[in-house]
Design a protein around this motif. Structure first.
Motif, short mmCIF file in Angstrom:
data_model
loop_
_atom_site.label_atom_id
_atom_site.label_comp_id
_atom_site.label_asym_id
_atom_site.label_seq_id
_atom_site.Cartn_x
_atom_site.Cartn_y
_atom_site.Cartn_z
N UNK A 53 -14.09 6.35 -11.23
CA UNK A 53 -14.46 7.56 -11.94
C UNK A 53 -13.18 8.11 -12.42
N UNK A 54 -12.10 8.60 -11.72
CA UNK A 54 -10.86 9.09 -12.17
C UNK A 54 -10.11 8.62 -13.40
N UNK A 55 -10.51 7.27 -13.72
CA UNK A 55 -9.66 6.35 -14.71
C UNK A 55 -10.74 6.59 -15.93
N UNK A 106 -4.74 5.38 -0.30
CA UNK A 106 -3.88 5.91 -0.84
C UNK A 106 -3.79 5.88 -2.74
N UNK A 107 -4.24 4.71 -2.99
CA UNK A 107 -4.37 4.74 -4.59
C UNK A 107 -5.47 5.79 -4.95
N UNK A 108 -6.74 5.85 -4.17
CA UNK A 108 -7.56 6.72 -4.70
C UNK A 108 -7.20 8.06 -4.51
N UNK A 109 -6.52 8.50 -3.55
CA UNK A 109 -5.73 10.07 -3.43
C UNK A 109 -4.76 10.13 -4.45
N UNK A 110 -4.09 9.40 -4.83
CA UNK A 110 -3.07 9.51 -5.83
C UNK A 110 -3.75 9.76 -7.16
N UNK A 111 -4.94 9.18 -7.56
CA UNK A 111 -5.71 9.03 -8.54
C UNK A 111 -6.26 10.31 -8.81
#
Length: 147
Positions: A53-55, A106-111
């Motif tokens: 969703x973020x992308x 971590x990748x999700x939190x960064x996004x």
């Protein structure tokens, strides 16, 4: 439908997006509509839904991304040997964290942070410390912290 289907759908949508498929195409639009209706409960699925969703639809997906950030922060192991890591489910279930689930979180939190969603500094600090502590002496990392 098994709980992990939202994670699989998210992976496919991410692949299509990175592969250049038009987000207005019917398969992507249908996938996104289905994905928005899901409330995943596992680290992989929550993280992957957040990443997709973020992308693909950062503005219209923001409320779900914010909900997922809250879930991820609550799911992070807060103390003990695996403090800073994520396991397949919520940390309170007593399942040790692992590096695969942790990297997805971590990748999700960064996004999410890239969208301007606030991430607690303590979440980042615990994660950073976890990764430092579970590094092998030769500079590599395994699937989990040495038990």
């Amino acid at each position: 439908m098994p709980y992990h289907e939202s994670g699989i759908t998210s992976l496919v949508l991410l692949a299509l997006s990175h592969g250049g498929m038009d987000i207005e195409s019917t398969p992507v639009m249908q996938g996104l509509a289905w994905l928005r209706e899901q409330k995943p409960e596992g680290t992989y699925a929550v993280s992957l839904q957040t990443l997709a969703l973020a992308r693909i639809v950062p503005e219209s997906g923001r409320a779900i991304v914010e909900r997922n950030v809250s879930w991820l922060e609550a799911a992070q192991s807060q103390d003990g040997k695996f403090a800073g890591a994520w396991s397949y489910r919520q940390a309170h279930l007593g399942i040790p964290g692992d590096n695969s689930n942790s990297q997805f979180a971590i990748l999700a939190l960064h996004a999410a942070a890239e969208l301007g969603v606030e991430i607690e500094e303590a979440t980042w600090k615990r994660a950073r410390q976890y990764w430092i502590e579970c590094a092998n002496t030769d500079g590599s990392w395994g699937y989990t912290k040495d038990v």
